[in-house]
Scaffold this motif. Structure first.
Motif, PDB file in Angstrom:
ATOM      1  N   ASP A 174      40.874  37.759  30.336  1.00 32.81           N
ATOM      2  CA  ASP A 174      39.886  36.703  30.546  1.00 32.81           C
ATOM      3  C   ASP A 174      39.854  36.313  32.027  1.00 32.81           C
ATOM      4  OD1 ASP A 174      41.882  34.716  31.079  1.00 32.81           O
ATOM      5  OD2 ASP A 174      42.025  34.231  28.953  1.00 32.81           O
ATOM      6  N   ARG A 175      38.840  35.549  32.374  1.00 37.76           N
ATOM      7  CA  ARG A 175      38.623  35.196  33.775  1.00 37.76           C
ATOM      8  C   ARG A 175      39.817  34.457  34.398  1.00 37.76           C
ATOM      9  NH1 ARG A 175      32.821  35.672  35.020  1.00 37.76           N
ATOM     10  NH2 ARG A 175      32.902  37.829  35.687  1.00 37.76           N
ATOM     11  N   GLU A 176      40.487  33.628  33.621  1.00 40.90           N
ATOM     12  CA  GLU A 176      41.640  32.897  34.145  1.00 40.90           C
ATOM     13  C   GLU A 176      42.763  33.864  34.521  1.00 40.90           C
ATOM     14  OE1 GLU A 176      43.266  29.868  35.869  1.00 40.90           O
ATOM     15  OE2 GLU A 176      41.306  29.690  34.940  1.00 40.90           O
ATOM     16  N   GLN A 177      42.992  34.874  33.688  1.00 39.47           N
ATOM     17  CA  GLN A 177      44.015  35.886  33.981  1.00 39.47           C
ATOM     18  C   GLN A 177      43.628  36.696  35.221  1.00 39.47           C
ATOM     19  OE1 GLN A 177      43.865  37.343  29.781  1.00 39.47           O
ATOM     20  NE2 GLN A 177      46.034  37.758  30.177  1.00 39.47           N
ATOM     21  N   ILE A 178      42.355  37.055  35.322  1.00 41.51           N
ATOM     22  CA  ILE A 178      41.896  37.824  36.485  1.00 41.51           C
ATOM     23  C   ILE A 178      42.064  36.987  37.756  1.00 41.51           C
ATOM     24  CG2 ILE A 178      39.876  38.881  37.593  1.00 41.51           C
ATOM     25  CD1 ILE A 178      38.985  39.783  34.779  1.00 41.51           C
ATOM     26  N   LYS A 179      41.768  35.706  37.660  1.00 38.77           N
ATOM     27  CA  LYS A 179      41.949  34.810  38.813  1.00 38.77           C
ATOM     28  C   LYS A 179      43.414  34.802  39.249  1.00 38.77           C
ATOM     29  CE  LYS A 179      41.211  30.079  40.381  1.00 38.77           C
ATOM     30  NZ  LYS A 179      40.801  28.725  40.008  1.00 38.77           N
ATOM     31  N   GLU A 180      44.335  34.712  38.299  1.00 37.41           N
ATOM     32  CA  GLU A 180      45.769  34.731  38.615  1.00 37.41           C
ATOM     33  C   GLU A 180      46.169  36.051  39.271  1.00 37.41           C
ATOM     34  OE1 GLU A 180      48.412  33.766  35.369  1.00 37.41           O
ATOM     35  OE2 GLU A 180      47.166  32.040  34.831  1.00 37.41           O
ATOM     36  N   ILE A 181      45.651  37.153  38.758  1.00 36.31           N
ATOM     37  CA  ILE A 181      45.949  38.473  39.329  1.00 36.31           C
ATOM     38  C   ILE A 181      45.534  38.505  40.796  1.00 36.31           C
ATOM     39  CG2 ILE A 181      45.213  40.909  39.315  1.00 36.31           C
ATOM     40  CD1 ILE A 181      45.119  40.609  36.179  1.00 36.31           C
ATOM     41  N   LEU A 182      44.338  38.023  41.077  1.00 36.75           N
ATOM     42  CA  LEU A 182      43.836  38.033  42.453  1.00 36.75           C
ATOM     43  C   LEU A 182      44.623  37.081  43.347  1.00 36.75           C
ATOM     44  CD1 LEU A 182      40.014  38.197  41.692  1.00 36.75           C
ATOM     45  CD2 LEU A 182      41.422  40.015  42.718  1.00 36.75           C
ATOM     46  N   GLU A 183      44.974  35.919  42.825  1.00 35.24           N
ATOM     47  CA  GLU A 183      45.743  34.949  43.621  1.00 35.24           C
ATOM     48  C   GLU A 183      47.126  35.481  43.982  1.00 35.24           C
ATOM     49  OE1 GLU A 183      43.889  30.685  42.118  1.00 35.24           O
ATOM     50  OE2 GLU A 183      45.553  31.549  41.012  1.00 35.24           O
ATOM     51  N   GLN A 184      47.707  36.294  43.109  1.00 36.97           N
ATOM     52  CA  GLN A 184      49.061  36.790  43.325  1.00 36.97           C
ATOM     53  C   GLN A 184      49.095  38.161  43.994  1.00 36.97           C
ATOM     54  OE1 GLN A 184      50.800  36.572  39.407  1.00 36.97           O
ATOM     55  NE2 GLN A 184      50.554  34.359  39.314  1.00 36.97           N
ATOM     56  N   ALA A 185      47.943  38.763  44.212  1.00 38.57           N
ATOM     57  CA  ALA A 185      47.897  40.127  44.746  1.00 38.57           C
ATOM     58  C   ALA A 185      48.373  40.181  46.188  1.00 38.57           C
ATOM     59  CB  ALA A 185      46.482  40.675  44.651  1.00 38.57           C
ATOM     60  N   GLY A 186      49.267  41.105  46.436  1.00 38.34           N
ATOM     61  CA  GLY A 186      49.704  41.395  47.797  1.00 38.34           C
ATOM     62  C   GLY A 186      49.015  42.671  48.247  1.00 38.34           C
ATOM     63  N   ASN A 187      49.637  43.809  47.947  1.00 35.84           N
ATOM     64  CA  ASN A 187      49.089  45.095  48.349  1.00 35.84           C
ATOM     65  C   ASN A 187      48.135  45.654  47.302  1.00 35.84           C
ATOM     66  OD1 ASN A 187      50.641  45.071  50.686  1.00 35.84           O
ATOM     67  ND2 ASN A 187      52.351  46.122  49.697  1.00 35.84           N
ATOM     68  N   ILE A 188      46.960  46.052  47.763  1.00 35.36           N
ATOM     69  CA  ILE A 188      45.983  46.686  46.888  1.00 35.36           C
ATOM     70  C   ILE A 188      45.756  48.106  47.379  1.00 35.36           C
ATOM     71  CG2 ILE A 188      43.632  46.647  45.982  1.00 35.36           C
ATOM     72  CD1 ILE A 188      43.590  43.616  46.473  1.00 35.36           C
ATOM     73  N   ALA A 189      46.202  49.083  46.577  1.00 31.94           N
ATOM     74  CA  ALA A 189      45.944  50.488  46.896  1.00 31.94           C
ATOM     75  C   ALA A 189      44.545  50.816  46.411  1.00 31.94           C
ATOM     76  CB  ALA A 189      46.964  51.388  46.212  1.00 31.94           C
ATOM     77  N   VAL A 190      43.709  51.356  47.296  1.00 26.03           N
ATOM     78  CA  VAL A 190      42.331  51.681  46.936  1.00 26.03           C
ATOM     79  C   VAL A 190      42.213  53.201  46.851  1.00 26.03           C
ATOM     80  CG1 VAL A 190      39.888  51.377  47.475  1.00 26.03           C
ATOM     81  CG2 VAL A 190      41.536  49.588  48.097  1.00 26.03           C
ATOM     82  N   VAL A 191      42.207  53.703  45.617  1.00 26.15           N
ATOM     83  CA  VAL A 191      42.153  55.140  45.371  1.00 26.15           C
ATOM     84  C   VAL A 191      40.700  55.600  45.441  1.00 26.15           C
ATOM     85  CG1 VAL A 191      42.646  56.985  43.714  1.00 26.15           C
ATOM     86  CG2 VAL A 191      44.205  55.026  43.921  1.00 26.15           C
ATOM     87  N   GLY A 192      40.451  56.572  46.326  1.00 26.34           N
ATOM     88  CA  GLY A 192      39.095  57.061  46.523  1.00 26.34           C
ATOM     89  C   GLY A 192      38.353  56.303  47.603  1.00 26.34           C
ATOM     90  N   LEU A 193      39.088  55.571  48.449  1.00 25.74           N
ATOM     91  CA  LEU A 193      38.453  54.822  49.535  1.00 25.74           C
ATOM     92  C   LEU A 193      37.878  55.803  50.552  1.00 25.74           C
ATOM     93  CD1 LEU A 193      37.711  52.294  51.098  1.00 25.74           C
ATOM     94  CD2 LEU A 193      40.061  52.153  51.913  1.00 25.74           C
ATOM     95  N   SER A 194      36.580  55.698  50.788  1.00 26.53           N
ATOM     96  CA  SER A 194      35.894  56.576  51.734  1.00 26.53           C
ATOM     97  C   SER A 194      36.036  56.049  53.150  1.00 26.53           C
ATOM     98  CB  SER A 194      34.406  56.659  51.367  1.00 26.53           C
ATOM     99  OG  SER A 194      33.702  57.414  52.333  1.00 26.53           O
ATOM    100  N   ASP A 195      36.003  56.973  54.113  1.00 29.65           N
ATOM    101  CA  ASP A 195      36.000  56.565  55.516  1.00 29.65           C
ATOM    102  C   ASP A 195      34.582  56.391  56.044  1.00 29.65           C
ATOM    103  OD1 ASP A 195      35.363  59.267  55.435  1.00 29.65           O
ATOM    104  OD2 ASP A 195      36.720  59.830  57.069  1.00 29.65           O
ATOM    105  N   LYS A 196      33.591  56.535  55.162  1.00 31.68           N
ATOM    106  CA  LYS A 196      32.178  56.364  55.537  1.00 31.68           C
ATOM    107  C   LYS A 196      31.751  54.922  55.234  1.00 31.68           C
ATOM    108  CE  LYS A 196      31.163  61.202  54.586  1.00 31.68           C
ATOM    109  NZ  LYS A 196      32.548  61.584  54.382  1.00 31.68           N
TER     110      LYS A 196
END
Length: 141
Positions: free
Chosen positions: A7-29
């Protein structure tokens, strides 16, 4: 049972606590969605770690890694910009490195990847844009 995102409250907590975010498939374009989303998240203060075996050097000022297992520090969120058929392998790797969340971007859904990640103890979010969720739930920072 059909998959349901936290739910949105859980997603909010995830974002508030996030440190490192690995972005798989991140383009250099800079005209690609992955680049624009990662740049926006970086501007909001998140640490973005690019994962793309086809790119050497840096993207958005951060060293690019060929795979999740090459990253020498803990990862909170594995944010995926890959087609659905490639996500089960990403999910296996996310479990292997001890990530906390597998986040498949908007338009990406994989029941197999979701099951692999959930069985490995990760929270799973699918078919949602991390930038949009951050804007809705946390607003301007």
């Amino acid at each position: 049972m059909a998959f349901e995102n936290p739910d949105r409250e859980q997603i909010k907590e995830i974002l508030e606590q996030a440190g490192n975010i690995a972005v798989v498939g991140l383009s250099d374009k800079s005209d690609r969605t992955s680049y624009m989303v990662a740049a926006a998240m970086q501007q909001k203060g998140y640490r973005i770690i690019p994962v793309n075996p086809a790119v050497q050097g840096e993207i958005l000022g951060e060293k690019v890694y060929a795979s999740l297992s090459d990253i020498p520090e803990p990862i909170d969120i594995v944010n995926v910009f890959r087609r659905s058929e490639h996500t089960p392998e990403v999910a296996r790797e996310a479990v292997q490195i001890g990530a906390k969340v597998l986040w498949l971007q908007q338009g990406i859904v994989s029941e197999e990847a979701g099951s692999i990640a959930a069985e490995g103890g990760l929270t799973v979010i699918m078919d949602r844009c991390i930038k949009v969720e951050d804007s809705i739930l946390l607003g301007k920072r």
